[in-house]
Design an enzyme around this catalytic site. Structure first.
Site, PDB file in Angstrom:
ATOM      1  N   ASP A   1       0.850  -1.189   0.000  1.00 18.29           N
ATOM      2  CA  ASP A   1       0.000   0.000   0.000  1.00 18.29           C
ATOM      3  C   ASP A   1       0.889   1.242   0.000  1.00 18.29           C
ATOM      4  OD1 ASP A   1      -3.215   0.552   0.945  1.00 18.29           O
ATOM      5  OD2 ASP A   1      -1.798   2.218   1.099  1.00 18.29           O
ATOM      6  N   ILE A   2       0.505   2.236  -0.789  1.00 19.23           N
ATOM      7  CA  ILE A   2       1.303   3.452  -0.933  1.00 19.23           C
ATOM      8  C   ILE A   2       1.289   4.303   0.341  1.00 19.23           C
ATOM      9  CG2 ILE A   2      -0.477   5.037  -1.819  1.00 19.23           C
ATOM     10  CD1 ILE A   2       1.525   5.711  -4.109  1.00 19.23           C
TER      11      ILE A   2
ATOM     12  N   ASN B   1     -12.680  -3.124   2.643  1.00 19.05           N
ATOM     13  CA  ASN B   1     -13.646  -2.030   2.684  1.00 19.05           C
ATOM     14  C   ASN B   1     -14.555  -2.177   1.472  1.00 19.05           C
ATOM     15  OD1 ASN B   1     -12.494  -0.807   4.973  1.00 19.05           O
ATOM     16  ND2 ASN B   1     -10.918   0.133   3.709  1.00 19.05           N
TER      17      ASN B   1
ATOM     18  N   GLU C   1     -12.426   3.219  -1.267  1.00 15.33           N
ATOM     19  CA  GLU C   1     -12.021   4.364  -2.104  1.00 15.33           C
ATOM     20  C   GLU C   1     -11.708   3.955  -3.533  1.00 15.33           C
ATOM     21  OE1 GLU C   1      -8.834   6.298  -0.040  1.00 15.33           O
ATOM     22  OE2 GLU C   1     -10.144   6.956   1.573  1.00 15.33           O
ATOM     23  N   VAL C   2     -11.117   2.789  -3.680  1.00 21.97           N
ATOM     24  CA  VAL C   2     -10.754   2.352  -5.036  1.00 21.97           C
ATOM     25  C   VAL C   2     -11.766   1.291  -5.486  1.00 21.97           C
ATOM     26  CG1 VAL C   2      -8.970   1.308  -6.468  1.00 21.97           C
ATOM     27  CG2 VAL C   2      -8.318   2.820  -4.576  1.00 21.97           C
TER      28      VAL C   2
ATOM     29  N   HIS D   1     -10.431  -5.308  -3.349  1.00 22.75           N
ATOM     30  CA  HIS D   1      -9.096  -5.522  -2.776  1.00 22.75           C
ATOM     31  C   HIS D   1      -9.216  -5.910  -1.318  1.00 22.75           C
ATOM     32  CE1 HIS D   1     -10.147  -1.236  -2.489  1.00 22.75           C
ATOM     33  NE2 HIS D   1      -9.544  -1.233  -1.316  1.00 22.75           N
TER      34      HIS D   1
ATOM     35  N   HIS E   1      -6.958  -5.747   2.194  1.00 25.85           N
ATOM     36  CA  HIS E   1      -5.777  -5.230   2.876  1.00 25.85           C
ATOM     37  C   HIS E   1      -5.232  -6.354   3.758  1.00 25.85           C
ATOM     38  CE1 HIS E   1      -6.796  -0.843   2.224  1.00 25.85           C
ATOM     39  NE2 HIS E   1      -7.988  -1.386   2.060  1.00 25.85           N
TER      40      HIS E   1
HETATM   41  P1  5GP Z   1      -9.781   1.427   0.293  1.00 22.90           P
HETATM   42  O1  5GP Z   1     -10.033   2.619   1.142  1.00 22.90           O
HETATM   43  O2  5GP Z   1     -10.411   1.557  -1.076  1.00 22.90           O
HETATM   44  O3  5GP Z   1     -10.092   0.131   0.978  1.00 22.90           O
HETATM   45  O4  5GP Z   1      -8.209   1.363   0.110  1.00 22.90           O
HETATM   46  C1  5GP Z   1      -7.527   1.830  -0.988  1.00 22.90           C
HETATM   47  C2  5GP Z   1      -6.061   1.752  -0.643  1.00 22.90           C
HETATM   48  O5  5GP Z   1      -5.318   1.938  -1.822  1.00 22.90           O
HETATM   49  C3  5GP Z   1      -5.591   2.827   0.347  1.00 22.90           C
HETATM   50  O6  5GP Z   1      -5.042   2.190   1.506  1.00 22.90           O
HETATM   51  C4  5GP Z   1      -4.546   3.613  -0.436  1.00 22.90           C
HETATM   52  O7  5GP Z   1      -3.443   4.010   0.351  1.00 22.90           O
HETATM   53  C5  5GP Z   1      -4.147   2.645  -1.522  1.00 22.90           C
HETATM   54  N1  5GP Z   1      -3.717   3.265  -2.765  1.00 22.90           N
HETATM   55  C6  5GP Z   1      -4.355   4.269  -3.431  1.00 22.90           C
HETATM   56  N2  5GP Z   1      -3.689   4.577  -4.555  1.00 22.90           N
HETATM   57  C7  5GP Z   1      -2.608   3.750  -4.600  1.00 22.90           C
HETATM   58  C8  5GP Z   1      -1.547   3.589  -5.540  1.00 22.90           C
HETATM   59  O8  5GP Z   1      -1.443   4.266  -6.554  1.00 22.90           O
HETATM   60  N3  5GP Z   1      -0.622   2.635  -5.260  1.00 22.90           N
HETATM   61  C9  5GP Z   1      -0.698   1.844  -4.148  1.00 22.90           C
HETATM   62  N4  5GP Z   1       0.262   0.948  -3.967  1.00 22.90           N
HETATM   63  N5  5GP Z   1      -1.691   1.966  -3.242  1.00 22.90           N
HETATM   64  C10 5GP Z   1      -2.631   2.911  -3.473  1.00 22.90           C
END
Ligand code: 5GP
Length: 118
Positions: free
Chosen positions: A32-33, A90, A98-99, A103, A105
């Site tokens: 994760d970034i 999530n 968010e994405v 996915h 984690h």
């Molecule tokens: P969500 O909130 O959708 O469950 O988590 C999305 C995750 O994707 C976040 O923890 C965020 O830090 C990670 N993320 C967003 N953009 C990027 C990216 O470009 N590269 C990587 N490696 N992680 C990302």
């Protein structure tokens, strides 16, 4: 409706780099970034699925099996199989997704806090 331009779709197409941990026919895992624990890795299916509802309804059996097996392999690779870890998904608006590409984690490498924060 799946958005082909979401960030994980771009990572899968190699348009955006990632710090890869594991890859096979069905799944990709990368760091994760913005890590929220000492170890924070994302595991995603290679197929175009928005969230768990989409995946559960529409993924083929081998894709479902592949993703789950990949989760186990990634935990082994990260060395957290014995120490323990948390996997988290999530999902949708209230879940804070968010994405819009399914996915999981994986968090580990330290004692993790409470199960849920509001
Ligand atoms: P969500 O909130 O959708 O469950 O988590 C999305 C995750 O994707 C976040 O923890 C965020 O830090 C990670 N993320 C967003 N953009 C990027 C990216 O470009 N590269 C990587 N490696 N992680 C990302």
């Amino acid at each position: 409706m799946y958005d082909k331009n979401n960030i994980f779709a771009k990572i899968l197409r190699g348009e955006i780099p990632c710090d890869k941990i594991y890859e096979d026919k069905f799944a990709l895992a990368f760091k994760d970034i913005n890590p929220q624990a000492k170890i924070h890795v994302l595991v995603i299916p290679k197929g175009a699925y928005v969230d768990m509802n989409d995946f559960a309804a529409n993924a083929k059996s081998d894709e479902i099996e592949g993703l789950i097996r990949a989760l186990g392999k990634v935990a082994d690779i990260l060395g957290v199989s014995t120490t323990g870890y948390r996997y988290l998904g999530n999902n949708g608006r209230d879940g804070g997704q968010e994405v819009p590409h399914l996915h999981f984690h994986i968090f580990g490498g330290e004692k993790l806090g409470r199960m849920i924060h509001k």
